[in-house]
Design a protein around this motif. Structure first.
Motif, mmCIF file in Angstrom:
data_model
loop_
_atom_site.group_PDB
_atom_site.id
_atom_site.type_symbol
_atom_site.label_atom_id
_atom_site.label_comp_id
_atom_site.label_asym_id
_atom_site.label_seq_id
_atom_site.Cartn_x
_atom_site.Cartn_y
_atom_site.Cartn_z
ATOM 1 N N GLN A 20 -78.757 79.151 55.920
ATOM 2 C CA GLN A 20 -79.165 80.543 55.800
ATOM 3 C C GLN A 20 -79.713 81.040 57.140
ATOM 4 O OE1 GLN A 20 -78.770 82.121 52.587
ATOM 5 N NE2 GLN A 20 -77.656 80.193 52.308
ATOM 6 N N ASP A 21 -79.668 82.362 57.315
ATOM 7 C CA ASP A 21 -80.214 82.959 58.541
ATOM 8 C C ASP A 21 -81.722 83.127 58.407
ATOM 9 O OD1 ASP A 21 -77.702 83.110 59.656
ATOM 10 O OD2 ASP A 21 -77.303 85.092 58.775
ATOM 11 N N VAL A 22 -82.387 81.998 58.220
ATOM 12 C CA VAL A 22 -83.840 81.993 58.081
ATOM 13 C C VAL A 22 -84.404 80.983 59.070
ATOM 14 C CG1 VAL A 22 -85.789 81.588 56.529
ATOM 15 C CG2 VAL A 22 -83.681 82.611 55.639
ATOM 16 N N THR A 23 -85.415 81.401 59.812
ATOM 17 C CA THR A 23 -86.018 80.518 60.805
ATOM 18 C C THR A 23 -86.873 79.457 60.110
ATOM 19 O OG1 THR A 23 -86.094 82.333 62.408
ATOM 20 C CG2 THR A 23 -87.475 80.405 62.847
ATOM 21 N N GLN A 24 -86.538 78.207 60.353
ATOM 22 C CA GLN A 24 -87.273 77.088 59.785
ATOM 23 C C GLN A 24 -88.170 76.461 60.847
ATOM 24 O OE1 GLN A 24 -87.466 75.823 56.717
ATOM 25 N NE2 GLN A 24 -85.979 77.160 55.730
ATOM 26 N N PRO A 25 -89.326 75.919 60.461
ATOM 27 C CA PRO A 25 -90.185 75.230 61.431
ATOM 28 C C PRO A 25 -89.472 74.031 62.045
ATOM 29 C CG PRO A 25 -91.360 75.672 59.372
ATOM 30 C CD PRO A 25 -89.915 75.974 59.114
ATOM 31 N N GLN A 26 -89.925 73.632 63.212
ATOM 32 C CA GLN A 26 -89.350 72.466 63.869
ATOM 33 C C GLN A 26 -89.598 71.218 63.027
ATOM 34 O OE1 GLN A 26 -87.465 72.219 66.616
ATOM 35 N NE2 GLN A 26 -87.462 74.472 66.772
ATOM 36 N N PRO A 27 -88.614 70.314 62.947
ATOM 37 C CA PRO A 27 -88.810 69.091 62.157
ATOM 38 C C PRO A 27 -89.979 68.258 62.686
ATOM 39 C CG PRO A 27 -86.491 69.399 62.727
ATOM 40 C CD PRO A 27 -87.265 70.404 63.515
ATOM 41 N N THR A 28 -90.670 67.628 61.789
ATOM 42 C CA THR A 28 -91.755 66.729 62.173
ATOM 43 C C THR A 28 -91.172 65.419 62.698
ATOM 44 O OG1 THR A 28 -91.921 65.779 59.950
ATOM 45 C CG2 THR A 28 -93.222 67.760 60.413
ATOM 46 N N ARG A 29 -92.033 64.563 63.246
ATOM 47 C CA ARG A 29 -91.560 63.279 63.762
ATOM 48 C C ARG A 29 -90.962 62.430 62.645
ATOM 49 N NH1 ARG A 29 -95.851 60.308 67.459
ATOM 50 N NH2 ARG A 29 -94.034 58.902 67.534
ATOM 51 N N LEU A 30 -91.594 62.491 61.462
ATOM 52 C CA LEU A 30 -91.058 61.734 60.334
ATOM 53 C C LEU A 30 -89.684 62.254 59.942
ATOM 54 C CD1 LEU A 30 -91.299 59.670 58.057
ATOM 55 C CD2 LEU A 30 -92.559 61.396 56.727
ATOM 56 N N GLN A 31 -89.508 63.586 59.911
ATOM 57 C CA GLN A 31 -88.214 64.149 59.560
ATOM 58 C C GLN A 31 -87.152 63.788 60.598
ATOM 59 O OE1 GLN A 31 -89.459 68.283 59.105
ATOM 60 N NE2 GLN A 31 -89.131 68.153 56.888
ATOM 61 N N GLU A 32 -87.531 63.772 61.862
ATOM 62 C CA GLU A 32 -86.573 63.411 62.909
ATOM 63 C C GLU A 32 -86.106 61.960 62.751
ATOM 64 O OE1 GLU A 32 -88.630 64.228 66.501
ATOM 65 O OE2 GLU A 32 -88.180 66.390 66.477
ATOM 66 N N ARG A 33 -87.028 61.071 62.412
ATOM 67 C CA ARG A 33 -86.655 59.668 62.213
ATOM 68 C C ARG A 33 -85.747 59.521 60.995
ATOM 69 N NH1 ARG A 33 -91.980 56.087 62.408
ATOM 70 N NH2 ARG A 33 -90.377 54.481 62.065
ATOM 71 N N LEU A 34 -86.045 60.265 59.921
ATOM 72 C CA LEU A 34 -85.204 60.199 58.733
ATOM 73 C C LEU A 34 -83.814 60.764 59.008
ATOM 74 C CD1 LEU A 34 -87.763 61.247 55.964
ATOM 75 C CD2 LEU A 34 -86.781 58.984 56.329
ATOM 76 N N MET A 35 -83.752 61.858 59.786
ATOM 77 C CA MET A 35 -82.449 62.449 60.112
ATOM 78 C C MET A 35 -81.595 61.508 60.938
ATOM 79 S SD MET A 35 -83.823 66.302 60.956
ATOM 80 C CE MET A 35 -82.303 66.840 61.724
ATOM 81 N N SER A 36 -82.214 60.792 61.890
ATOM 82 C CA SER A 36 -81.454 59.837 62.704
ATOM 83 C C SER A 36 -80.981 58.646 61.874
ATOM 84 C CB SER A 36 -82.324 59.357 63.870
ATOM 85 O OG SER A 36 -83.467 58.663 63.393
ATOM 86 N N LYS A 37 -81.720 58.336 60.822
ATOM 87 C CA LYS A 37 -81.348 57.208 59.975
ATOM 88 C C LYS A 37 -80.313 57.599 58.930
ATOM 89 C CE LYS A 37 -83.361 53.707 56.908
ATOM 90 N NZ LYS A 37 -84.620 53.181 56.311
ATOM 91 N N LEU A 38 -80.446 58.804 58.362
ATOM 92 C CA LEU A 38 -79.579 59.220 57.257
ATOM 93 C C LEU A 38 -78.288 59.890 57.729
ATOM 94 C CD1 LEU A 38 -82.318 60.626 54.830
ATOM 95 C CD2 LEU A 38 -81.200 58.389 54.765
ATOM 96 N N GLY A 39 -78.273 60.398 58.962
ATOM 97 C CA GLY A 39 -77.041 60.970 59.477
ATOM 98 C C GLY A 39 -77.000 62.492 59.419
ATOM 99 N N LYS A 40 -75.806 63.021 59.719
ATOM 100 C CA LYS A 40 -75.652 64.464 59.866
ATOM 101 C C LYS A 40 -75.699 65.222 58.555
ATOM 102 C CE LYS A 40 -70.587 64.204 59.711
ATOM 103 N NZ LYS A 40 -69.338 64.540 60.424
ATOM 104 N N ASN A 41 -75.573 64.523 57.426
ATOM 105 C CA ASN A 41 -75.619 65.213 56.136
ATOM 106 C C ASN A 41 -77.041 65.317 55.565
ATOM 107 O OD1 ASN A 41 -72.832 65.656 55.991
ATOM 108 N ND2 ASN A 41 -72.466 63.606 55.162
ATOM 109 N N SER A 42 -78.027 65.022 56.384
ATOM 110 C CA SER A 42 -79.419 65.181 55.954
ATOM 111 C C SER A 42 -79.947 66.527 56.448
ATOM 112 C CB SER A 42 -80.284 64.042 56.492
ATOM 113 O OG SER A 42 -80.240 64.002 57.907
ATOM 114 N N TYR A 43 -80.749 67.186 55.623
ATOM 115 C CA TYR A 43 -81.234 68.529 55.931
ATOM 116 C C TYR A 43 -82.758 68.567 55.771
ATOM 117 C CZ TYR A 43 -76.325 69.803 55.367
ATOM 118 O OH TYR A 43 -74.964 69.877 55.484
ATOM 119 N N PRO A 44 -83.498 68.754 56.851
ATOM 120 C CA PRO A 44 -84.957 68.873 56.730
ATOM 121 C C PRO A 44 -85.328 70.221 56.120
ATOM 122 C CG PRO A 44 -84.294 69.295 58.984
ATOM 123 C CD PRO A 44 -83.042 68.880 58.250
ATOM 124 N N PHE A 45 -86.437 70.268 55.412
ATOM 125 C CA PHE A 45 -86.885 71.520 54.803
ATOM 126 C C PHE A 45 -88.408 71.581 54.836
ATOM 127 C CE2 PHE A 45 -86.574 68.430 51.413
ATOM 128 C CZ PHE A 45 -87.729 68.625 50.668
#
Length: 235
Positions: A20-45
């Protein structure tokens, strides 16, 4: 009877896909680690609690009662819908807890004075109660200093002190309930005869185990955790 006393409210909602065209906050360090582990189909919220939303709390039930206890529970719920089969959805829920932090600055020392007169008896009985502090944490004892001034014609034969938990259930009218979570009863220093004064300090230990009854508000907890009495609600 087919009745449900459960209310479900959506406090915050976000659509992750399609983007969506909605500005989301920057991912936290925990979210960044989870995204690198889970791959491109992971979406932080990011979800926000309303400022005055209640904390997680439940009322204890009797041993023979079944069903969900009365209280406030929170879940993060994810739902996936199919673009081909409109009626087909998949749902997953994760229980979370909302806690309340105590104020960092201590308040003034609580103190109250109560005076009572008696019919057909001159004078009055004065009771002054003072707590050692305003803020208590789980497991703390409560020290109460009492001063009884008997200026009446009556005699004080015993002293009873209770710590009372007051509960307001907003789901229905008249949902006010109180429970004694600690008690002390003594005749030490008694009788307090007319014209005399008694000063004494008492220590009480409020715990869920000391109640011995149902309908006590406790912090919403997972299975296996120790139950604590619910904190006072700050608005």
């Amino acid at each position: 009877m087919g009745l449900s006393f459960r209310k479900e409210l959506i406090l915050s909602e976000v659509v992750l896909f399609p983007p969506q065209d909605v500005t989301q906050p920057q991912p936290t360090r925990l979210q960044e680690r989870l995204m690198s582990k889970l791959g491109k189909n992971s979406y932080p919220f990011h979800l926000d609690f309303p400022q005055h939303s209640p904390t997680s709390v439940t009322l204890t039930m009797e041993p023979d009662e079944t069903g969900e206890p009365c209280g406030v529970q929170y879940f993060v719920r994810g739902q996936i819908a199919s673009q081909i089969e409109k009626d087909r959805t998949s749902l997953v829920s994760m229980a979370i807890r909302k806690i309340q932090y105590a104020p960092t600055k201590p308040g003034r020392q609580p103190c109250t004075v109560v005076r009572k007169d008696f019919a057909l008896s001159p004078g009055e009985l004065e009771l002054e109660a003072t707590l050692d502090k305003q803020l208590y944490h789980h497991g703390n004892s409560i020290n109460v200093s009492m001063c009884v001034k008997n200026n009446s014609g009556k005699t004080v034969k015993k002293i009873v002190i209770h710590v009372v938990q007051c509960i307001d259930v907003a789901m229905f009218t008249g949902g006010h309930h109180s429970a004694r979570v600690a008690s002390v009863e003594t005749t030490e220093g008694c009788p307090v005869v007319p014209g005399s004064t008694l000063q004494k300090q008492f220590t009480l230990y409020p715990t869920i185990k000391a109640t011995g009854r149902y309908g006590v508000a406790v912090d919403n907890h997972s299975k296996g955790d120790d139950a604590y009495l619910a904190s006072s609600t700050l608005l």
